[in-house]
Design a protein around this motif. Structure first.
Motif, PDB file in Angstrom:
ATOM      1  N   ASN A  59      -6.277   2.077   0.386  1.00 18.39           N
ATOM      2  CA  ASN A  59      -5.330   1.483   1.342  1.00 18.39           C
ATOM      3  C   ASN A  59      -4.195   2.417   1.740  1.00 18.39           C
ATOM      4  O   ASN A  59      -3.262   2.003   2.421  1.00 18.39           O
ATOM      5  CB  ASN A  59      -4.701   0.221   0.733  1.00 18.39           C
ATOM      6  N   CYS A  60      -4.230   3.652   1.286  1.00 15.90           N
ATOM      7  CA  CYS A  60      -3.041   4.492   1.529  1.00 15.90           C
ATOM      8  C   CYS A  60      -3.095   5.145   2.925  1.00 15.90           C
ATOM      9  O   CYS A  60      -4.162   5.263   3.540  1.00 15.90           O
ATOM     10  CB  CYS A  60      -2.887   5.543   0.448  1.00 15.90           C
ATOM     11  N   LEU A  61      -1.941   5.531   3.386  1.00 11.27           N
ATOM     12  CA  LEU A  61      -1.813   6.199   4.680  1.00 11.27           C
ATOM     13  C   LEU A  61      -1.319   7.618   4.401  1.00 11.27           C
ATOM     14  O   LEU A  61      -0.247   7.799   3.811  1.00 11.27           O
ATOM     15  CB  LEU A  61      -0.791   5.426   5.522  1.00 11.27           C
ATOM     16  N   VAL A  62      -2.122   8.608   4.808  1.00 13.35           N
ATOM     17  CA  VAL A  62      -1.805   9.998   4.466  1.00 13.35           C
ATOM     18  C   VAL A  62      -1.260  10.746   5.686  1.00 13.35           C
ATOM     19  O   VAL A  62      -1.949  10.885   6.697  1.00 13.35           O
ATOM     20  CB  VAL A  62      -3.071  10.714   3.919  1.00 13.35           C
ATOM     21  N   PHE A  63      -0.017  11.214   5.578  1.00 15.49           N
ATOM     22  CA  PHE A  63       0.593  12.049   6.622  1.00 15.49           C
ATOM     23  C   PHE A  63       0.449  13.506   6.200  1.00 15.49           C
ATOM     24  O   PHE A  63       0.994  13.913   5.174  1.00 15.49           O
ATOM     25  CB  PHE A  63       2.091  11.738   6.777  1.00 15.49           C
ATOM     26  N   PRO A  83       0.846  -1.211   0.000  1.00 11.62           N
ATOM     27  CA  PRO A  83       0.000   0.000   0.000  1.00 11.62           C
ATOM     28  C   PRO A  83       0.878   1.257   0.000  1.00 11.62           C
ATOM     29  O   PRO A  83       2.065   1.189   0.308  1.00 11.62           O
ATOM     30  CB  PRO A  83      -0.789  -0.128   1.296  1.00 11.62           C
ATOM     31  N   PHE A  84       0.263   2.383  -0.338  1.00  8.48           N
ATOM     32  CA  PHE A  84       1.007   3.641  -0.401  1.00  8.48           C
ATOM     33  C   PHE A  84       0.982   4.370   0.953  1.00  8.48           C
ATOM     34  O   PHE A  84      -0.036   4.351   1.646  1.00  8.48           O
ATOM     35  CB  PHE A  84       0.388   4.604  -1.423  1.00  8.48           C
ATOM     36  N   ALA A  85       2.089   5.006   1.293  1.00 10.60           N
ATOM     37  CA  ALA A  85       2.100   5.977   2.399  1.00 10.60           C
ATOM     38  C   ALA A  85       2.597   7.287   1.789  1.00 10.60           C
ATOM     39  O   ALA A  85       3.606   7.295   1.078  1.00 10.60           O
ATOM     40  CB  ALA A  85       3.032   5.531   3.514  1.00 10.60           C
TER      41      ALA A  85
END
Ligand code: SF4
Ligand code: SF4
Length: 345
Positions: free
Chosen positions: A126-130, A82-84
């Protein structure tokens, strides 16, 4: 809230890369864009707004949808992890929510599931966004007009504030909470640090220009659709399309087949409502053959049609179009002109 010291940042990114493909602002020459990083050394945490927006991670400028031969059709292999996304600013995290309404939720469509875009969803869901807070917003930033802000957390999984010696993390979504709970290289936050964040927020907000009241923008754009104001607004525009390409919320595309013999591929490519042939029909007729009509379309889509469909403006006030326009057509001035049009009568 938890924090990592800047001296531990490399290790943090290394750990993140074990489970995610990590994207972050990377400077190449003079331009900065979100790219997949090899190591934390690639990351530029100093740049505020990347020249190109992070929408291209999920909705690339050119994307092969499938390839075909006489034996059949094949969808290209995607990233396994998945992407972060590290280092997104509030104007960009908000833009992903807007694009998700179109691609991910297919709100307008009667049988929504049929129209949800699998290419967008497999990356975005599915990505995690900071979301990295903006300590010093630029003179072109006007996120506050759209209820955003340098320390606003909308659209993020984890909100991050950079202080002198640390990054302070706060979970915003359930995904973010789970990530921070599993995070081993952190220490808890103190009251002193919380005060520091409040001070940084106050300073950041003081950098922004005064907030414009845009509550009547939707009705005003509807009222003036047929008025000569559009000629005045469009007079400067050379229809280069740069504003739409750098915009984090513009999402027009074209689909093209490239084939030779028994094989080929179908590609989705960004398009722009500012281009003369965008609406040209096979008959030769073009309902938006004039520049004025195209400029009006861009403005109406952002501040009226999208509102009609989704109850949100299709603009987050990132200011990229202000920076990139070769003729200095400033969207903030356009908004003010519309709001003030004929008010004196
Ligand atoms: S219209 Fe301009 S200010 Fe608004 S989101 Fe797009 S690029 Fe940013
Ligand atoms: S960047 Fe400026 S000149 Fe180019 S299409 Fe946009 S408004 Fe027109």
């Amino acid at each position: 809230m938890i924090k990592i010291k800047k001296s531990e940042f490399n290790k943090f990114i290394e750990n993140l890369q074990k489970n995610y493909s990590v994207f972050a602002p990377v400077t190449d020459g003079k331009a900065t864009a979100f790219k997949k990083i090899k190591s934390s050394d690639d990351i530029n945490n100093k740049v505020l707004n990347t020249k190109r927006s992070p929408k291209e991670i999920f909705f690339p400028q050119s994307e092969v949808l499938f390839q075909y031969t006489e034996k059949g059709m094949e969808v290209p292999k995607r990233e396994e992890k998945p992407f972060a996304i590290w280092g997104m600013r509030n104007c960009d995290t908000k833009s992903l929510l807007l694009l998700d309404k179109v691609f991910g939720e297919a709100h307008q469509m009667p049988k929504k599931d049929m129209y949800k875009d699998p290419y967008w969803k497999e990356k975005y869901d599915n990505c995690l966004v900071f979301n990295l807070a903006c300590n010093e917003p630029l003179s072109t930033c006007f996120c506050n007009w759209f209820d955003g802000g340098p320390f606003d957390k909308t659209g993020s999984d984890i909100f991050v504030v950079e202080t002198d010696d640390s990054f302070i993390f706060e979970a915003v979504s359930d995904k973010g909470k789970k990530f921070l709970t599993d995070c081993k290289t952190t220490e808890n936050e103190s009251d002193k640090e919380i005060k520091k964040i409040e001070k940084l927020k106050e300073t950041a907000e003081s950098f922004l220009a005064e907030k414009e009241d845009i509550s009547s923008l939707f009705s005003k754009t509807k009222e003036i659709w047929d008025e000569p104001i559009w000629d005045e607004i469009a007079a400067k525009c050379v229809n280069c399309g740069a504003c739409t390409f750098v915009c984090p919320t513009c999402h027009c595309f074209d689909v093209s087949d490239e084939g030779k013999g028994n094989k080929g591929k179908r590609i989705r490519l960004w398009d722009s409502c500012m281009f003369a042939i965008f609406t040209k029909e096979a008959s030769g007729h073009n309902p938006r053959s004039q520049s004025t009509q195209r400029v009006r379309q861009r403005v109406m889509h952002k501040y009226n049609y999208f509102m009609d469909n989704y109850d949100e403006h299709l603009c987050t006030g990132c200011g990229r179009c202000v920076v990139v326009c070769p003729t200095n057509l400033d969207i903030r001035e356009v908004i003010k002109k519309i709001l003030n049009y004929k008010n004196e009568e």
